[in-house]
Scaffold this motif. Structure first.
Motif, PDB file in Angstrom:
ATOM      1  N   ALA A 213       0.828  -1.207   0.000  1.00 14.74           N
ATOM      2  CA  ALA A 213       0.000   0.000   0.000  1.00 14.74           C
ATOM      3  C   ALA A 213       0.865   1.260   0.000  1.00 14.74           C
ATOM      4  O   ALA A 213       0.587   2.228  -0.716  1.00 14.74           O
ATOM      5  N   LEU A 214       1.929   1.252   0.789  1.00 15.87           N
ATOM      6  CA  LEU A 214       2.832   2.402   0.806  1.00 15.87           C
ATOM      7  C   LEU A 214       3.515   2.581  -0.546  1.00 15.87           C
ATOM      8  O   LEU A 214       3.691   3.706  -1.025  1.00 15.87           O
ATOM      9  N   ALA A 215       3.902   1.476  -1.180  1.00 12.35           N
ATOM     10  CA  ALA A 215       4.562   1.557  -2.484  1.00 12.35           C
ATOM     11  C   ALA A 215       3.640   2.197  -3.519  1.00 12.35           C
ATOM     12  O   ALA A 215       4.107   2.945  -4.396  1.00 12.35           O
ATOM     13  N   ARG A 216       2.348   1.926  -3.429  1.00 13.12           N
ATOM     14  CA  ARG A 216       1.402   2.534  -4.378  1.00 13.12           C
ATOM     15  C   ARG A 216       1.352   4.048  -4.221  1.00 13.12           C
ATOM     16  O   ARG A 216       0.943   4.762  -5.139  1.00 13.12           O
ATOM     17  N   HIS A 217       1.763   4.529  -3.055  1.00 13.76           N
ATOM     18  CA  HIS A 217       1.825   5.977  -2.806  1.00 13.76           C
ATOM     19  C   HIS A 217       3.263   6.484  -2.871  1.00 13.76           C
ATOM     20  O   HIS A 217       3.584   7.526  -2.309  1.00 13.76           O
ATOM     21  N   ARG A 218       4.130   5.715  -3.507  1.00 13.50           N
ATOM     22  CA  ARG A 218       5.529   6.094  -3.741  1.00 13.50           C
ATOM     23  C   ARG A 218       6.298   6.277  -2.430  1.00 13.50           C
ATOM     24  O   ARG A 218       7.162   7.137  -2.307  1.00 13.50           O
ATOM     25  N   VAL A 219       5.959   5.458  -1.447  1.00 10.36           N
ATOM     26  CA  VAL A 219       6.715   5.414  -0.192  1.00 10.36           C
ATOM     27  C   VAL A 219       7.435   4.066  -0.148  1.00 10.36           C
ATOM     28  O   VAL A 219       6.801   3.020  -0.016  1.00 10.36           O
ATOM     29  N   THR A 220       8.746   4.096  -0.296  1.00 13.78           N
ATOM     30  CA  THR A 220       9.538   2.860  -0.311  1.00 13.78           C
ATOM     31  C   THR A 220       9.900   2.455   1.106  1.00 13.78           C
ATOM     32  O   THR A 220      10.333   3.284   1.910  1.00 13.78           O
ATOM     33  N   THR A 221       9.716   1.177   1.410  1.00 11.36           N
ATOM     34  CA  THR A 221      10.068   0.646   2.726  1.00 11.36           C
ATOM     35  C   THR A 221      11.411  -0.061   2.631  1.00 11.36           C
ATOM     36  O   THR A 221      11.553  -1.050   1.910  1.00 11.36           O
ATOM     37  N   GLY A 222      12.389   0.446   3.334  1.00  7.59           N
ATOM     38  CA  GLY A 222      13.707  -0.167   3.362  1.00  7.59           C
ATOM     39  C   GLY A 222      14.103  -0.542   4.777  1.00  7.59           C
ATOM     40  O   GLY A 222      13.320  -0.410   5.716  1.00  7.59           O
ATOM     41  N   TYR A 223      15.326  -1.041   4.915  1.00  3.83           N
ATOM     42  CA  TYR A 223      15.899  -1.395   6.216  1.00  3.83           C
ATOM     43  C   TYR A 223      15.084  -2.458   6.938  1.00  3.83           C
ATOM     44  O   TYR A 223      14.812  -2.383   8.127  1.00  3.83           O
ATOM     45  N   LEU A 224      14.671  -3.476   6.160  1.00  3.80           N
ATOM     46  CA  LEU A 224      14.040  -4.665   6.721  1.00  3.80           C
ATOM     47  C   LEU A 224      15.116  -5.713   6.997  1.00  3.80           C
ATOM     48  O   LEU A 224      16.064  -5.857   6.216  1.00  3.80           O
ATOM     49  N   TYR A 225      14.969  -6.446   8.101  1.00  5.24           N
ATOM     50  CA  TYR A 225      15.973  -7.438   8.499  1.00  5.24           C
ATOM     51  C   TYR A 225      15.272  -8.738   8.862  1.00  5.24           C
ATOM     52  O   TYR A 225      15.254  -9.160  10.019  1.00  5.24           O
ATOM     53  N   ASP A 226      14.698  -9.374   7.868  1.00  5.61           N
ATOM     54  CA  ASP A 226      13.875 -10.552   8.060  1.00  5.61           C
ATOM     55  C   ASP A 226      14.303 -11.607   7.039  1.00  5.61           C
ATOM     56  O   ASP A 226      14.356 -11.302   5.844  1.00  5.61           O
ATOM     57  N   PRO A 227      14.651 -12.827   7.439  1.00  4.24           N
ATOM     58  CA  PRO A 227      14.571 -13.388   8.784  1.00  4.24           C
ATOM     59  C   PRO A 227      15.763 -12.979   9.642  1.00  4.24           C
ATOM     60  O   PRO A 227      16.737 -12.422   9.123  1.00  4.24           O
ATOM     61  N   PRO A 228      15.719 -13.275  10.953  1.00  4.99           N
ATOM     62  CA  PRO A 228      16.877 -13.009  11.813  1.00  4.99           C
ATOM     63  C   PRO A 228      18.116 -13.740  11.317  1.00  4.99           C
ATOM     64  O   PRO A 228      18.034 -14.734  10.595  1.00  4.99           O
ATOM     65  N   LEU A 229      19.271 -13.257  11.747  1.00  6.43           N
ATOM     66  CA  LEU A 229      20.534 -13.765  11.215  1.00  6.43           C
ATOM     67  C   LEU A 229      20.781 -15.235  11.519  1.00  6.43           C
ATOM     68  O   LEU A 229      21.417 -15.939  10.730  1.00  6.43           O
ATOM     69  N   ASP A 230      20.302 -15.733  12.665  1.00  9.70           N
ATOM     70  CA  ASP A 230      20.529 -17.157  12.956  1.00  9.70           C
ATOM     71  C   ASP A 230      19.702 -18.039  12.030  1.00  9.70           C
ATOM     72  O   ASP A 230      20.163 -19.116  11.611  1.00  9.70           O
ATOM     73  N   ALA A 231      18.488 -17.603  11.670  1.00 12.51           N
ATOM     74  CA  ALA A 231      17.692 -18.359  10.704  1.00 12.51           C
ATOM     75  C   ALA A 231      18.274 -18.226   9.302  1.00 12.51           C
ATOM     76  O   ALA A 231      18.229 -19.166   8.501  1.00 12.51           O
ATOM     77  N   TYR A 232      18.841 -17.094   8.994  1.00 10.12           N
ATOM     78  CA  TYR A 232      19.438 -16.830   7.676  1.00 10.12           C
ATOM     79  C   TYR A 232      20.739 -17.600   7.480  1.00 10.12           C
ATOM     80  O   TYR A 232      20.946 -18.246   6.443  1.00 10.12           O
ATOM     81  N   ALA A 233      21.623 -17.558   8.464  1.00  7.98           N
ATOM     82  CA  ALA A 233      22.957 -18.123   8.295  1.00  7.98           C
ATOM     83  C   ALA A 233      23.078 -19.557   8.800  1.00  7.98           C
ATOM     84  O   ALA A 233      23.945 -20.304   8.336  1.00  7.98           O
ATOM     85  N   GLY A 234      22.251 -19.947   9.756  1.00  7.48           N
ATOM     86  CA  GLY A 234      22.320 -21.302  10.286  1.00  7.48           C
ATOM     87  C   GLY A 234      23.486 -21.497  11.248  1.00  7.48           C
ATOM     88  O   GLY A 234      24.376 -20.653  11.369  1.00  7.48           O
ATOM     89  N   GLU A 235      23.480 -22.634  11.934  1.00  5.99           N
ATOM     90  CA  GLU A 235      24.458 -22.891  12.988  1.00  5.99           C
ATOM     91  C   GLU A 235      25.866 -23.125  12.460  1.00  5.99           C
ATOM     92  O   GLU A 235      26.817 -23.146  13.245  1.00  5.99           O
ATOM     93  N   VAL A 236      26.011 -23.309  11.152  1.00  4.98           N
ATOM     94  CA  VAL A 236      27.358 -23.447  10.605  1.00  4.98           C
ATOM     95  C   VAL A 236      28.139 -22.147  10.777  1.00  4.98           C
ATOM     96  O   VAL A 236      29.337 -22.160  11.056  1.00  4.98           O
ATOM     97  N   PHE A 237      27.447 -21.011  10.653  1.00  5.86           N
ATOM     98  CA  PHE A 237      28.124 -19.726  10.624  1.00  5.86           C
ATOM     99  C   PHE A 237      27.843 -18.833  11.834  1.00  5.86           C
ATOM    100  O   PHE A 237      28.439 -17.767  11.960  1.00  5.86           O
ATOM    101  N   THR A 238      26.940 -19.257  12.711  1.00  2.87           N
ATOM    102  CA  THR A 238      26.645 -18.432  13.879  1.00  2.87           C
ATOM    103  C   THR A 238      26.034 -19.286  14.979  1.00  2.87           C
ATOM    104  O   THR A 238      25.408 -20.312  14.704  1.00  2.87           O
ATOM    105  N   ASP A 239      26.214 -18.840  16.229  1.00  2.00           N
ATOM    106  CA  ASP A 239      25.526 -19.476  17.346  1.00  2.00           C
ATOM    107  C   ASP A 239      24.122 -18.887  17.442  1.00  2.00           C
ATOM    108  O   ASP A 239      23.966 -17.657  17.484  1.00  2.00           O
ATOM    109  N   PRO A 240      23.081 -19.717  17.488  1.00  2.00           N
ATOM    110  CA  PRO A 240      21.714 -19.188  17.499  1.00  2.00           C
ATOM    111  C   PRO A 240      21.350 -18.537  18.820  1.00  2.00           C
ATOM    112  O   PRO A 240      21.949 -18.807  19.862  1.00  2.00           O
ATOM    113  N   SER A 241      20.343 -17.687  18.752  1.00  2.00           N
ATOM    114  CA  SER A 241      19.817 -17.045  19.956  1.00  2.00           C
ATOM    115  C   SER A 241      19.150 -18.084  20.851  1.00  2.00           C
ATOM    116  O   SER A 241      18.516 -19.019  20.355  1.00  2.00           O
ATOM    117  N   PRO A 242      19.258 -17.921  22.175  1.00  2.00           N
ATOM    118  CA  PRO A 242      18.551 -18.840  23.074  1.00  2.00           C
ATOM    119  C   PRO A 242      17.046 -18.603  23.087  1.00  2.00           C
ATOM    120  O   PRO A 242      16.301 -19.434  23.618  1.00  2.00           O
TER     121      PRO A 242
END
Length: 394
Positions: A311-340
């Protein structure tokens, strides 16, 4: 910036390079660094490039700040440093983290890229850590540059040399592109060609993010880890969204940055006014420590965020700076220790809609017209263990 923070400050061509310099100075390779899982993926690769193991912290679900109480005592042991995020300008609990680091004898490093005007406990964000890094691309709008602030001014010469050893020579083509970029962007916006411009960039291979997270490329990343510490093996990840991140700044770039930095107070005032409006909206009850802060983006909590973005894009409002999924879900346990406690971070990352406070009235109007429902975090019900509570002894 020295006057604002009361600390020695060292100019760097980007916040990410300043963070790398700090991590290399304070943390021996092989160390473990506590950081936020709701963060730019570039920061994950900077930590890996420094030869360090990212450890994902628990977060407060309603504002995305680090939750020190959510990390078991065993999780604090063996850390080499704590890296704050101050997501969107909302301060992490720096006094508590500072006390933890002092007790453990490890450094606190503050990533204040989003928080150049934020305060916590009556002090500026960036005034608590052994080092703090700031971006001049965010509130200042320079699209280049940053600085590394130091608690110990005696380290300036040493860290200046470390920075200089990593810099690449300034290039005339890069300086010309930087000088012309504001005019090109203004023209694209004026002609309403944003979508066409992004399509052209994709065709040319210059649009590096087809989705929120950049491709992880795990096979290449494993090979890069064998070269750490060092930027060379990680260059293709760290340069995303900013190819000039380690380029020595030329005269035109420094001149524009200095001019824009001179208007920082006016920009912070505009961010503060919009932040107050957005936090007072139905979607702004973040319940965190933001308060009256000039947030870079205000994380509105929206039930159907994708519909809101459209809806915002239709009004020329760009949404940036999204960080989804979290880094532990993105990188996996090979590259990071997951959150408790991954649930809180996942919920916040899924529902946070980072809104530009300078466009607060328009954002609120669009969400009102859409009938967007606020997202409400519900604390999970704690399981009753056998033998606990009712049923004992009679």
């Amino acid at each position: 910036m020295r006057r604002r923070l009361g600390r020695e400050c060292l100019y760097v061509p980007s916040c990410r390079l300043g963070l790398y310099v700090a991590l290399r100075h304070w943390c021996a390779p092989g160390g473990r660094v506590l950081m936020s899982p709701v963060n730019d993926d570039v920061i994950l690769f900077v930590v890996l490039a420094a030869g360090l193991r990212p450890v994902q912290a628990p977060l407060r679900a309603r504002d995305g700040s680090i939750d020190p109480a959510g990390l078991p005592e065993s999780g604090w042991r063996g850390l080499s440093a704590v890296l704050t995020t101050n997501l969107y300008g909302n301060p992490d609990p720096a006094p508590e983290l500072r006390a933890r680091c002092d007790a453990l004898g490890i450094p606190l490093i503050e990533d204040a890229a989003h928080a150049i005007g934020s305060e916590v406990a009556g002090r500026p964000v960036g005034a608590f850590g052994d080092a703090s890094v700031f971006s001049l691309s965010k509130h200042v709008g320079a699209q280049s540059g940053g600085f590394l602030a130091l608690a110990d001014p005696g380290l300036r010469t040493e860290l200046s040399r470390a920075r200089d050893a990593l810099l690449e020579p300034s290039r005339l083509t890069a300086e010309l592109a930087y000088a012309l970029r504001p005019y090109a962007e203004a023209g694209v916006r004026g002609l309403r060609l944003v979508r066409a411009a992004r399509a052209a960039l994709r065709l040319l291979g210059r649009e590096e993010r087809a989705e929120i997270r950049m491709p992880l490329r795990p096979g290449e990343l494993r090979r890069a880890l064998e070269t750490a510490p060092g930027l060379g093996g990680f260059h293709s990840w760290i340069r995303v969204d900013m190819h000039d991140y380690r380029l020595r700044s030329g005269r035109s770039r420094l001149h524009r940055t200095r001019r824009l930095l001179g208007g920082l107070d006016q920009r912070l005032a505009a961010h503060l006014g919009g932040t107050e409006k957005l936090l007072a909206s139905p979607w702004g009850d973040v319940g965190g420590t933001a308060g009256a802060q000039p947030l870079f983006r205000v994380p509105l909590l929206v039930e159907d965020r994708d519909a809101a973005i459209a809806a915002l894009a239709r009004h020329r409002v760009t949404t940036g700076y999204l960080y989804d999924p979290p880094l532990d879900a993105y990188a996996g346990e090979v590259f990071t220790d997951p959150s408790p406690a991954p649930g809180q971070a996942a919920w916040f990352a899924r529902h946070a809609l980072p809104a530009d406070p300078r466009r607060a009235d328009q954002v609120i109007a669009v969400l009102d017209a859409l009938g967007a429902r606020p997202a409400r975090w519900k604390e999970p019900v704690r399981q009753v263990e056998r033998g606990e509570g009712h049923g004992g002894g009679g």
